[in-house]
Scaffold this motif. Structure first.
Motif, PDB file in Angstrom:
ATOM      1  N   LYS A   1       0.450   8.522 -15.858  1.00 14.62           N
ATOM      2  CA  LYS A   1       1.395   7.575 -15.266  1.00 14.62           C
ATOM      3  C   LYS A   1       2.654   8.288 -14.781  1.00 14.62           C
ATOM      4  O   LYS A   1       3.178   7.980 -13.702  1.00 14.62           O
ATOM      5  CB  LYS A   1       1.754   6.484 -16.277  1.00 14.62           C
ATOM      6  N   ASN A   2       3.147   9.234 -15.569  1.00 15.17           N
ATOM      7  CA  ASN A   2       4.363   9.947 -15.179  1.00 15.17           C
ATOM      8  C   ASN A   2       4.126  10.870 -13.994  1.00 15.17           C
ATOM      9  O   ASN A   2       4.983  10.994 -13.112  1.00 15.17           O
ATOM     10  CB  ASN A   2       4.907  10.740 -16.374  1.00 15.17           C
ATOM     11  N   VAL A   3       2.960  11.524 -13.947  1.00 15.21           N
ATOM     12  CA  VAL A   3       2.636  12.386 -12.812  1.00 15.21           C
ATOM     13  C   VAL A   3       2.532  11.563 -11.530  1.00 15.21           C
ATOM     14  O   VAL A   3       3.080  11.931 -10.482  1.00 15.21           O
ATOM     15  CB  VAL A   3       1.323  13.152 -13.069  1.00 15.21           C
ATOM     16  N   LEU A   4       1.872  10.424 -11.607  1.00 17.89           N
ATOM     17  CA  LEU A   4       1.662   9.593 -10.424  1.00 17.89           C
ATOM     18  C   LEU A   4       2.964   9.004  -9.900  1.00 17.89           C
ATOM     19  O   LEU A   4       3.176   8.913  -8.685  1.00 17.89           O
ATOM     20  CB  LEU A   4       0.672   8.469 -10.744  1.00 17.89           C
ATOM     21  N   VAL A   5       3.849   8.587 -10.806  1.00 18.18           N
ATOM     22  CA  VAL A   5       5.101   7.979 -10.343  1.00 18.18           C
ATOM     23  C   VAL A   5       5.978   9.016  -9.651  1.00 18.18           C
ATOM     24  O   VAL A   5       6.739   8.687  -8.718  1.00 18.18           O
ATOM     25  CB  VAL A   5       5.852   7.310 -11.522  1.00 18.18           C
TER      26      VAL A   5
ATOM     27  N   ASP B   1       6.833  11.110  -2.780  1.00 22.18           N
ATOM     28  CA  ASP B   1       6.583  11.854  -1.542  1.00 22.18           C
ATOM     29  C   ASP B   1       5.659  11.046  -0.637  1.00 22.18           C
ATOM     30  O   ASP B   1       4.462  10.921  -0.899  1.00 22.18           O
ATOM     31  CB  ASP B   1       5.951  13.210  -1.881  1.00 22.18           C
ATOM     32  N   GLN B   2       6.203  10.512   0.441  1.00 27.17           N
ATOM     33  CA  GLN B   2       5.423   9.684   1.357  1.00 27.17           C
ATOM     34  C   GLN B   2       4.367  10.475   2.120  1.00 27.17           C
ATOM     35  O   GLN B   2       3.404   9.905   2.635  1.00 27.17           O
ATOM     36  CB  GLN B   2       6.363   8.983   2.353  1.00 27.17           C
ATOM     37  N   ASP B   3       4.540  11.807   2.195  1.00 26.11           N
ATOM     38  CA  ASP B   3       3.598  12.638   2.952  1.00 26.11           C
ATOM     39  C   ASP B   3       2.245  12.756   2.261  1.00 26.11           C
ATOM     40  O   ASP B   3       1.255  13.118   2.899  1.00 26.11           O
ATOM     41  CB  ASP B   3       4.183  14.042   3.177  1.00 26.11           C
ATOM     42  N   VAL B   4       2.195  12.493   0.951  1.00 18.25           N
ATOM     43  CA  VAL B   4       0.921  12.630   0.221  1.00 18.25           C
ATOM     44  C   VAL B   4       0.492  11.276  -0.357  1.00 18.25           C
ATOM     45  O   VAL B   4      -0.217  11.225  -1.357  1.00 18.25           O
ATOM     46  CB  VAL B   4       1.041  13.678  -0.900  1.00 18.25           C
ATOM     47  N   LYS B   5       0.919  10.208   0.293  1.00 17.62           N
ATOM     48  CA  LYS B   5       0.654   8.869  -0.228  1.00 17.62           C
ATOM     49  C   LYS B   5      -0.841   8.589  -0.352  1.00 17.62           C
ATOM     50  O   LYS B   5      -1.309   8.060  -1.369  1.00 17.62           O
ATOM     51  CB  LYS B   5       1.312   7.831   0.668  1.00 17.62           C
ATOM     52  N   GLN B   6      -1.612   8.961   0.662  1.00 17.63           N
ATOM     53  CA  GLN B   6      -3.050   8.701   0.631  1.00 17.63           C
ATOM     54  C   GLN B   6      -3.740   9.539  -0.430  1.00 17.63           C
ATOM     55  O   GLN B   6      -4.648   9.067  -1.131  1.00 17.63           O
ATOM     56  CB  GLN B   6      -3.667   8.983   2.008  1.00 17.63           C
ATOM     57  N   GLU B   7      -3.324  10.787  -0.571  1.00 18.58           N
ATOM     58  CA  GLU B   7      -3.899  11.661  -1.590  1.00 18.58           C
ATOM     59  C   GLU B   7      -3.625  11.127  -2.995  1.00 18.58           C
ATOM     60  O   GLU B   7      -4.470  11.233  -3.890  1.00 18.58           O
ATOM     61  CB  GLU B   7      -3.337  13.094  -1.463  1.00 18.58           C
ATOM     62  N   VAL B   8      -2.453  10.525  -3.174  1.00 16.09           N
ATOM     63  CA  VAL B   8      -2.093   9.962  -4.479  1.00 16.09           C
ATOM     64  C   VAL B   8      -3.002   8.783  -4.821  1.00 16.09           C
ATOM     65  O   VAL B   8      -3.372   8.585  -5.981  1.00 16.09           O
ATOM     66  CB  VAL B   8      -0.613   9.530  -4.496  1.00 16.09           C
ATOM     67  N   VAL B   9      -3.396   8.012  -3.802  1.00 16.66           N
ATOM     68  CA  VAL B   9      -4.298   6.875  -4.027  1.00 16.66           C
ATOM     69  C   VAL B   9      -5.629   7.373  -4.587  1.00 16.66           C
ATOM     70  O   VAL B   9      -6.160   6.823  -5.565  1.00 16.66           O
ATOM     71  CB  VAL B   9      -4.523   6.093  -2.720  1.00 16.66           C
ATOM     72  N   TYR B  10      -6.183   8.439  -3.993  1.00 18.85           N
ATOM     73  CA  TYR B  10      -7.448   9.001  -4.473  1.00 18.85           C
ATOM     74  C   TYR B  10      -7.280   9.620  -5.859  1.00 18.85           C
ATOM     75  O   TYR B  10      -8.144   9.480  -6.731  1.00 18.85           O
ATOM     76  CB  TYR B  10      -7.963  10.055  -3.495  1.00 18.85           C
ATOM     77  N   LEU B  11      -6.148  10.311  -6.049  1.00 20.85           N
ATOM     78  CA  LEU B  11      -5.886  10.948  -7.342  1.00 20.85           C
ATOM     79  C   LEU B  11      -5.747   9.904  -8.437  1.00 20.85           C
ATOM     80  O   LEU B  11      -6.224  10.094  -9.563  1.00 20.85           O
ATOM     81  CB  LEU B  11      -4.621  11.800  -7.254  1.00 20.85           C
ATOM     82  N   ARG B  12      -5.103   8.792  -8.121  1.00 22.81           N
ATOM     83  CA  ARG B  12      -4.919   7.717  -9.093  1.00 22.81           C
ATOM     84  C   ARG B  12      -6.266   7.209  -9.595  1.00 22.81           C
ATOM     85  O   ARG B  12      -6.486   7.058 -10.803  1.00 22.81           O
ATOM     86  CB  ARG B  12      -4.120   6.584  -8.440  1.00 22.81           C
ATOM     87  N   LYS B  13      -7.170   6.939  -8.659  1.00 22.30           N
ATOM     88  CA  LYS B  13      -8.491   6.452  -9.035  1.00 22.30           C
ATOM     89  C   LYS B  13      -9.220   7.471  -9.912  1.00 22.30           C
ATOM     90  O   LYS B  13      -9.837   7.119 -10.923  1.00 22.30           O
ATOM     91  CB  LYS B  13      -9.320   6.160  -7.781  1.00 22.30           C
ATOM     92  N   SER B  14      -9.144   8.741  -9.526  1.00 23.52           N
ATOM     93  CA  SER B  14      -9.849   9.794 -10.253  1.00 23.52           C
ATOM     94  C   SER B  14      -9.317   9.975 -11.672  1.00 23.52           C
ATOM     95  O   SER B  14     -10.088  10.064 -12.637  1.00 23.52           O
ATOM     96  CB  SER B  14      -9.742  11.110  -9.486  1.00 23.52           C
ATOM     97  N   LEU B  15      -8.001  10.013 -11.813  1.00 26.08           N
ATOM     98  CA  LEU B  15      -7.402  10.277 -13.124  1.00 26.08           C
ATOM     99  C   LEU B  15      -7.622   9.124 -14.097  1.00 26.08           C
ATOM    100  O   LEU B  15      -7.945   9.343 -15.272  1.00 26.08           O
ATOM    101  CB  LEU B  15      -5.909  10.567 -12.969  1.00 26.08           C
ATOM    102  N   PHE B  16      -7.446   7.894 -13.620  1.00 30.45           N
ATOM    103  CA  PHE B  16      -7.653   6.758 -14.513  1.00 30.45           C
ATOM    104  C   PHE B  16      -9.121   6.635 -14.918  1.00 30.45           C
ATOM    105  O   PHE B  16      -9.435   6.237 -16.043  1.00 30.45           O
ATOM    106  CB  PHE B  16      -7.158   5.469 -13.870  1.00 30.45           C
ATOM    107  N   ALA B  17     -10.022   6.983 -13.994  1.00 29.41           N
ATOM    108  CA  ALA B  17     -11.446   6.981 -14.341  1.00 29.41           C
ATOM    109  C   ALA B  17     -11.745   8.058 -15.379  1.00 29.41           C
ATOM    110  O   ALA B  17     -12.563   7.850 -16.295  1.00 29.41           O
ATOM    111  CB  ALA B  17     -12.290   7.199 -13.092  1.00 29.41           C
TER     112      ALA B  17
END
Length: 208
Positions: free
Chosen positions: A33-37, A42-58
């Motif tokens: 949660k702290n890494v994602l927040v 950084d708006q430049d990696v917004k899409q990458e964060v979406v994929y990372l969020r799914k991967s990490l929580f899974a």
């Protein structure tokens, strides 16, 4: 994340600091949660964060849209205004839950001036905190009761309901009052402020 999962751990893993205000039980979840927040800034990696969020929580076995995935600031804040420094003669508003001792391993824990780095007068700070506790307690005890329906102040003594038979509510809920006193007790315990610790413990025990 994998190393955190292998190490395990529970609530005992988290340090107990003056500003600790949340009941944290899952180190891997809190790390994610702290890494994602932070990455979300950084708006430049917004899409990458979406994929990372799914991967990490899974990876940690948590539903992505569960309520427990919402980030909350783990540290409470208690700002003491106009703290005077005897060295640089400046007054500053100090967040006592954030300012930490210069040497964390030192047995003597003090708040340091943000300007010159000199320690503040701990006795003066403690006196002010005890005064704040006492004024908060008096304000809580002398507050008004209000009708939950009309929001009018109750004028009858020794009654549990208003004139229209609705429940009476406190202007300052006990949960809000107790949470502030608990923060001050945590400060007293962490910085070894015996007078403040005795005062806060007495108030909390008295309202049980």
């Amino acid at each position: 994340v994998g190393e955190i999962l292998e190490d395990g751990g529970g609530p005992e893993t988290f340090p107990h600091l003056p500003g600790s205000s949340l009941h944290l039980v899952n180190p891997a979840l809190e790390f994610v949660k702290n890494v994602l927040v932070i990455l979300d800034l950084d708006q430049d990696v917004k899409q990458e964060v979406v994929y990372l969020r799914k991967s990490l929580f899974a990876q940690i076995g948590v539903q992505e849209y569960s309520s427990i995935t919402h980030w909350k600031n783990p540290s409470a804040s208690f700002i003491l205004p106009d703290v005077y420094c005897m060295e640089c003669h400046e007054c500053r508003d100090v967040d006592l839950c954030v300012i930490i001792p210069e040497e964390e391993e030192s047995s003597s824990k003090q708040w340091l001036c943000g300007g010159c780095g000199s320690p503040y007068d701990v006795n003066q700070v403690e006196r002010r905190l005890v005064d704040i506790v006492q004024r908060k307690c008096i304000r809580y005890q002398l507050q008004d009761l209000r009708c939950s329906k009309t929001q009018q102040v109750a004028i009858r003594a020794m009654t549990r309901t208003s004139d229209c038979s609705a429940a009476l509510n406190l202007d300052i809920p006990y949960s809000d009052f107790a949470s502030q006193i608990i923060i001050l007790r945590n400060l007293a315990s962490y910085y070894n402020l015996d007078w403040l610790l005795e005062t806060t413990d007495g108030i909390l025990n008295g309202f049980v």
